[in-house]
Design a protein around this motif. Structure first.
Motif, PDB file in Angstrom:
ATOM      1  N   GLY A 130     -20.000 -31.718  35.950  1.00 44.85           N
ATOM      2  CA  GLY A 130     -19.425 -30.312  36.237  1.00 44.85           C
ATOM      3  C   GLY A 130     -18.327 -29.730  35.415  1.00 44.85           C
ATOM      4  O   GLY A 130     -17.711 -30.565  35.000  1.00 44.85           O
ATOM      5  N   TYR A 131     -18.456 -28.380  35.217  1.00 43.06           N
ATOM      6  CA  TYR A 131     -17.452 -27.721  34.481  1.00 43.06           C
ATOM      7  C   TYR A 131     -16.355 -26.975  35.571  1.00 43.06           C
ATOM      8  O   TYR A 131     -16.964 -26.103  36.326  1.00 43.06           O
ATOM      9  N   LEU A 132     -15.317 -27.566  35.590  1.00 47.29           N
ATOM     10  CA  LEU A 132     -14.284 -26.918  36.628  1.00 47.29           C
ATOM     11  C   LEU A 132     -13.184 -26.213  36.059  1.00 47.29           C
ATOM     12  O   LEU A 132     -12.913 -26.527  34.923  1.00 47.29           O
ATOM     13  N   ALA A 133     -12.781 -25.298  36.726  1.00 48.99           N
ATOM     14  CA  ALA A 133     -11.304 -24.487  36.267  1.00 48.99           C
ATOM     15  C   ALA A 133     -10.286 -25.460  36.586  1.00 48.99           C
ATOM     16  O   ALA A 133     -10.592 -26.386  37.471  1.00 48.99           O
ATOM     17  N   TRP A 158      -7.545 -25.308  38.623  1.00 51.56           N
ATOM     18  CA  TRP A 158      -7.393 -25.478  39.883  1.00 51.56           C
ATOM     19  C   TRP A 158      -8.505 -26.186  40.826  1.00 51.56           C
ATOM     20  O   TRP A 158      -8.244 -26.985  41.548  1.00 51.56           O
ATOM     21  N   GLU A 159      -9.860 -26.020  40.325  1.00 50.78           N
ATOM     22  CA  GLU A 159     -10.994 -26.669  41.058  1.00 50.78           C
ATOM     23  C   GLU A 159     -10.755 -28.459  40.644  1.00 50.78           C
ATOM     24  O   GLU A 159     -11.112 -29.126  41.653  1.00 50.78           O
ATOM     25  N   TRP A 160     -10.216 -28.517  39.312  1.00 52.58           N
ATOM     26  CA  TRP A 160     -10.078 -29.989  38.975  1.00 52.58           C
ATOM     27  C   TRP A 160      -9.130 -30.581  39.996  1.00 52.58           C
ATOM     28  O   TRP A 160      -9.305 -31.833  40.579  1.00 52.58           O
ATOM     29  N   VAL A 161      -7.981 -29.977  40.166  1.00 54.61           N
ATOM     30  CA  VAL A 161      -6.823 -30.392  41.052  1.00 54.61           C
ATOM     31  C   VAL A 161      -7.435 -30.791  42.365  1.00 54.61           C
ATOM     32  O   VAL A 161      -7.180 -31.769  43.194  1.00 54.61           O
ATOM     33  N   ALA A 162      -8.119 -29.770  42.879  1.00 49.66           N
ATOM     34  CA  ALA A 162      -8.849 -29.673  44.337  1.00 49.66           C
ATOM     35  C   ALA A 162      -9.810 -30.920  44.392  1.00 49.66           C
ATOM     36  O   ALA A 162      -9.636 -31.623  45.463  1.00 49.66           O
ATOM     37  N   CYS A 163     -10.568 -31.278  43.452  1.00 51.09           N
ATOM     38  CA  CYS A 163     -11.309 -32.340  43.415  1.00 51.09           C
ATOM     39  C   CYS A 163     -10.550 -33.682  43.095  1.00 51.09           C
ATOM     40  O   CYS A 163     -10.877 -34.566  43.885  1.00 51.09           O
ATOM     41  N   ALA A 218     -16.334 -28.771  43.676  1.00 51.48           N
ATOM     42  CA  ALA A 218     -16.686 -27.521  44.139  1.00 51.48           C
ATOM     43  C   ALA A 218     -16.405 -26.392  43.295  1.00 51.48           C
ATOM     44  O   ALA A 218     -15.052 -26.517  42.399  1.00 51.48           O
ATOM     45  N   SER A 219     -16.776 -25.198  43.249  1.00 51.98           N
ATOM     46  CA  SER A 219     -16.383 -24.127  42.247  1.00 51.98           C
ATOM     47  C   SER A 219     -16.065 -23.127  43.247  1.00 51.98           C
ATOM     48  O   SER A 219     -16.523 -22.883  44.323  1.00 51.98           O
ATOM     49  N   THR A 220     -15.297 -22.448  42.788  1.00 54.83           N
ATOM     50  CA  THR A 220     -14.711 -21.009  43.459  1.00 54.83           C
ATOM     51  C   THR A 220     -14.959 -19.862  42.814  1.00 54.83           C
ATOM     52  O   THR A 220     -15.338 -19.733  41.565  1.00 54.83           O
TER      53      THR A 220
END
Length: 185
Positions: A146-149, A151-156, A163-165
């Protein structure tokens, strides 16, 4: 013994500094802290180590609870720099350093995607960076789940779930049809 005060752990992953705070449900700040990390930059590129972000989170949050006894975290809010792309393996680990929003290597991909979709550049998010990586670093891209932003990586990392936002206004405008290839012409 007094009931715990509910708070939100707020994490702001900035371009060079992580800001952390414990914020009451009424918006009052119980405590705050910050910790920095480095950016590796050259002529066109700007990259950061997501693990350095995590170390900054650990450092910045360590003293928050000592400074705010009796606080119970009821939610975590994460925001951050973007579009910064973290190419992420299936287990949540970064495949390579994050390509930050200051990186200019994906300009051709950004312009190509904007022309193909008719969407404004800001709606494209991390997609141009992901496309650049697919084209220019196939040995890294093959390991990406997955390619995450940022903040998405921190949430992961916090949740174990990838998950993506979608930001407000980032969807396809009403009535706009997105071309999907030659058959859609």
């Amino acid at each position: 013994m007094a009931a715990p005060r509910p708070a939100i752990l707020a994490l702001d992953l900035g371009t060079g500094v992580l800001k952390a705070g414990l914020v009451g449900l009424d918006g009052s700040v119980f405590s705050s802290s910050r910790a920095g990390y480095r950016t590796r930059e050259d002529r066109d590129g700007a990259e950061q180590d997501p693990e350095a972000w995590w170390r900054a989170i650990v450092e910045a949050t360590a003293g928050l609870f000592e400074a705010s006894p009796g606080v119970e975290v009821v939610a975590v809010a994460v925001d951050g720099q973007g579009p910064t792309c973290v190419a992420t393996a299936a287990d949540g680990t970064p495949v390579r350093p994050a390509i930050t929003w200051r990186d200019q290597r994906a300009v051709a991909e950004r312009d190509e995607l904007a022309a193909a979709t008719g969407l404004p550049v800001w709606l494209l998010g991390i997609l141009p960076i992901a496309l650049w990586l697919e084209r220019n670093e196939p040995s890294a891209a093959v390991r990406v789940a997955g390619y995450l932003a940022a903040w998405e990586w921190v949430a992961c990392r916090l949740s174990g779930s990838m998950a993506s936002t979608v930001s407000a206004g980032q969807g396809v405008p009403r009535g706009r049809r997105i071309p999907t290839g030659p058959a859609s012409a």
